[in-house]
Design an enzyme around this catalytic site. Structure first.
Site, mmCIF file in Angstrom:
data_model
loop_
_atom_site.group_PDB
_atom_site.id
_atom_site.type_symbol
_atom_site.label_atom_id
_atom_site.label_comp_id
_atom_site.label_asym_id
_atom_site.label_seq_id
_atom_site.Cartn_x
_atom_site.Cartn_y
_atom_site.Cartn_z
ATOM 1 N N HIS A 1 0.811 -1.226 0.000
ATOM 2 C CA HIS A 1 0.000 0.000 0.000
ATOM 3 C C HIS A 1 0.843 1.273 0.000
ATOM 4 O O HIS A 1 0.381 2.336 0.421
ATOM 5 C CB HIS A 1 -0.950 -0.011 1.207
ATOM 6 C CG HIS A 1 -2.285 0.612 0.940
ATOM 7 N ND1 HIS A 1 -2.661 1.828 1.474
ATOM 8 C CD2 HIS A 1 -3.336 0.192 0.198
ATOM 9 C CE1 HIS A 1 -3.893 2.124 1.082
ATOM 10 N NE2 HIS A 1 -4.316 1.150 0.296
ATOM 11 N N HIS B 1 -6.809 -2.751 -10.952
ATOM 12 C CA HIS B 1 -7.170 -2.314 -9.606
ATOM 13 C C HIS B 1 -8.634 -1.900 -9.606
ATOM 14 O O HIS B 1 -9.086 -1.202 -10.503
ATOM 15 C CB HIS B 1 -6.273 -1.114 -9.253
ATOM 16 C CG HIS B 1 -6.498 -0.517 -7.914
ATOM 17 N ND1 HIS B 1 -7.154 0.689 -7.731
ATOM 18 C CD2 HIS B 1 -6.129 -0.923 -6.677
ATOM 19 C CE1 HIS B 1 -7.175 0.989 -6.442
ATOM 20 N NE2 HIS B 1 -6.566 0.034 -5.775
#
Length: 382
Positions: free
Chosen positions: A186, A286
């Site tokens: 992340h 994504h």
């Protein structure tokens, strides 16, 4: 036929929908959003629609894309590319509906009938992942993804590394060797810690290590890749084929993850997918977003031979007030079976948006991601 109207709807949990209507009554849907910046993207969409699209022929999608991108002296970035992305999705939806074919038929036809999906487990600060993993495998998923860590210091303790190892070990113990486990850093991890972490996680065979460093530090990816045999994935915060060019040429990335609502929409992501194929790199779009974004992803997955797996946000920890299926008139289009979802075959994006529900939910959502801080008070990556 020309574009005569558009509307924008902020809806929970954190999405922005675009409705575009043509003079013959055809309606196309897009999802232009930067999570936490809906108002800013909304303004960008309105500016593009008012400047370039109203009164135009909706079928000239490539020309509209070039005009929206190149018509301004300053280009790229998350806001502009997300605004372009949602408009582009809506134009493809209109074109498919007008011709009564799914978008993938207009992009060369299907290379597959269905695609594997993965399910999120844990939260932003991951916990109780072993039990959650077993539950999702019991529900039929064969691939999972989890955050690797909470916030980390630039150089953190051996305990922080061991905690990350213990979490993936819990999941591996719970699901065995038949299930894939993606691990998302992340962008929370500095390159100094990323090298240590990828090496420590290696024995648990991650499906991929996602965004091991922030995209502004992509030059560090080759050095990080030397510390692991796990595939390296990145791309959710990269917005055009030009952003991806560097990582393709480096040769360190195995999976690219452009976002169909951030990286210029269907038009641009199909080009990124084709570039990736030439470099023997897999595509895994994504998509922790809504149904229009997911449908757009599936249209590109359908006709991209190098598509590996598809992210989807059903039951993700962000979706506390509304979920993906809530906005569809027919939720069966996203029915997951044996860890796969079928490619939608309906016209356009292949989904039927429940417009009445969208209007009922529309309002000032005002979602923003949290601001995390280290124990010294300095800002941490979320």
């Amino acid at each position: 036929m020309e574009i005569v109207d558009y509307e924008l709807f902020e809806v929970p949990p954190r999405w922005l929908f675009l409705r575009v209507e043509t003079s013959d009554g055809t309606v196309g849907w897009g999802e232009p959003i930067v999570e936490g910046r809906a108002r800013t993207v909304r303004a960008a969409v309105a500016e593009l629609m008012d400047s370039y699209l109203l009164g135009a022929d909706p079928t000239r999608i490539e020309d509209h894309w070039q005009t929206m991108y190149r018509g301004g002296f300053y280009r790229g970035g998350p806001i502009l590319m997300s605004a372009i992305a949602g408009i582009d999705q809506a134009l493809w939806d209109i074109k498919g509906k007008r011709l009564d074919v799914p978008v993938h038929e207009l992009l060369g036809g299907k290379a597959r009938d269905r695609i594997r999906v993965y399910q999120w487990i844990g939260g932003d600060r991951p916990a109780d992942v072993g039990a959650a993993a077993a539950e999702q495998v019991e529900a039929g998923f064969t691939a999972l993804k989890m955050n690797a860590t909470p916030e980390l210091r630039r150089i953190d303790t051996p305990r922080a590394v061991q905690d990350a190892v213990d979490r993936i070990a819990q999941v591996r113990d719970a699901v065995g060797a038949e299930v894939d486990i993606g691990v998302d850093f992340h962008g929370r991890v500095a390159k100094s810690m990323a090298k240590r972490l990828v090496e420590a996680l290696e024995p648990y065979d991650p499906f991929f290590v996602e965004e091991p460093v922030l995209p502004e530090h992509n030059d560090a990816l080759p050095a990080i890749a030397e510390h692991t045999s796990a595939p390296i994935a990145t791309g959710e915060r990269m917005y055009s084929r030009w952003d991806f060019k560097e990582v393709f040429e480096q040769g360190a990335v195995d999976v690219v993850q452009p976002d169909l609502s951030h990286a210029g929409g269907i038009t641009e992501v199909k080009k990124i997918a084709d570039m990736a194929e030439a470099y023997d790199v897999a595509l895994a779009p994504h998509c922790p977003l809504g149904p229009v974004a997911l449908a757009s992803c599936l249209q590109v997955d359908a006709c991209s031979p190098n598509a590996l797996i598809q992210e989807q946000s059903l039951d993700i920890h962000y979706n506390e007030t509304s979920d993906v299926l809530d906005y569809l008139a027919d939720a069966s289009v996203f029915e997951y079976e044996d860890g796969f979802v079928d490619i939608p075959d309906g016209p356009g994006l292949g989904i039927d948006v429940d417009e009445s529900h969208v209007r009922a939910q529309s309002g000032d959502v005002d979602w923003h991601n949290p601001v995390w801080r280290h124990d010294d008070g300095s800002v941490a990556e979320w």
